[in-house]
Design an enzyme around this catalytic site. Sequence first.
Site, PDB file in Angstrom:
ATOM      1  N   LYS A 152     -44.920 -33.275 -98.223  1.00  0.00           N
ATOM      2  CA  LYS A 152     -44.840 -31.898 -98.351  1.00  0.00           C
ATOM      3  C   LYS A 152     -46.028 -31.085 -98.535  1.00  0.00           C
ATOM      4  CE  LYS A 152     -40.392 -33.039-100.489  1.00  0.00           C
ATOM      5  NZ  LYS A 152     -39.817 -33.340-101.538  1.00  0.00           N
ATOM      6  N   ARG A 155     -30.567 -33.563-111.626  1.00  0.00           N
ATOM      7  CA  ARG A 155     -30.545 -32.589-110.341  1.00  0.00           C
ATOM      8  C   ARG A 155     -29.176 -32.855-109.673  1.00  0.00           C
ATOM      9  NH1 ARG A 155     -35.469 -32.710-106.776  1.00  0.00           N
ATOM     10  NH2 ARG A 155     -34.616 -30.562-106.691  1.00  0.00           N
ATOM     11  N   PRO A 197     -39.139 -25.766 -99.437  1.00  0.00           N
ATOM     12  CA  PRO A 197     -39.293 -26.711 -98.027  1.00  0.00           C
ATOM     13  C   PRO A 197     -39.305 -28.250 -98.602  1.00  0.00           C
ATOM     14  CG  PRO A 197     -41.281 -25.671 -98.609  1.00  0.00           C
ATOM     15  CD  PRO A 197     -40.403 -25.179 -99.501  1.00  0.00           C
ATOM     16  N   GLU A 198     -38.559 -28.789 -97.538  1.00  0.00           N
ATOM     17  CA  GLU A 198     -38.723 -30.420 -97.665  1.00  0.00           C
ATOM     18  C   GLU A 198     -39.898 -30.448 -96.393  1.00  0.00           C
ATOM     19  OE1 GLU A 198     -35.303 -32.460 -98.181  1.00  0.00           O
ATOM     20  OE2 GLU A 198     -34.578 -30.834 -99.449  1.00  0.00           O
TER      21      GLU A 198
END
Length: 279
Positions: free
Chosen positions: A59, A269, A2-3
């Site tokens: 987060k 990334r 999750p963000e």
Amino acid sequence: MPELPEVEAVVRTLGPLVQNRRIRFVHVLHPIATKPQAASHLARFAQGRRIRTVGRKGKYVLLHLDSGLLTMHFRLDGQLLWFSNAKEFLERANQGENAVHVDLALEFGNGVLGFADRRHFGRVHAWESGEECPGLAALGVDALSPDFTASRLRKLLAASKRPLKEFLLDQTRVAGIGNIYSCEALWHAQLDPRRRANRLKPREALRLHKAIVSVLGRVLECCLHPAPDFRDPAWWFQGLETILRAYGREGKPCHRCAAPIRRIAQGSRSTYCCARCQK
DNA sequence: CCTGCTACCTGATGGC
DNA sequence: TGCCATCAGGTAGCAG
């Protein structure tokens, strides 16, 4: 996984379940979940204390106790589960054919909250105060807070020479944005992820601010309808793909200009962007 | 101080 | 089918 919006939806759903409830017992099934803290320390710390409020910064999920707090971070794959009572929890958690993976659980009078992460990246920690938690203390302005204004973002951008994509992932500047929604915000703002943060013009910074706020807001709405169902071990947010305009769309046509979406590597990334209309 | 790289883990997927 | 490589929404820790 999750963000910020996913964590926010989890926090809003969790609040009514555990606020003002006393932690009767802490079950530790995989002690790796509290590393580098000792699971026994966390258990002794939390047992018997009451959760006053459930909050979030970036987060991190924050469980504020009578005194001290527990922090939970889901990293890539962590999630929460809810069992209606201790018996159900003990029967299902890590047991039998249809075992439900659980790393750590907080038992309350009204049910059991499980923290689960098969990959064991996620963490639950105990602190006397938030300042003790290095990751939390280092966070910059939360992207959903009223303090995250366009002028605040403009000043932060001006102070960094990093590429926009890496800037957005840096939780010490703006907290809560991750790999997916940084790509999305840059797509909406029509900005090239490789641009240096301090080279943006004021109107571009304004565009980026607007894009971040609107992307996170839209995703949060999606995450709340329907709200997370912690009772279902397979629960996860639905329909997020339909919102995405760049992330995961390598080779597919840009929704704005039809040029193929590119995948490029930045800081080990993947970044997805349109090579034609993001400048 | 800043930046860039690796490690940390497990599971899903795709090519051969 | 099996095996291998690659990828995954995050961050801490370390070297330069």
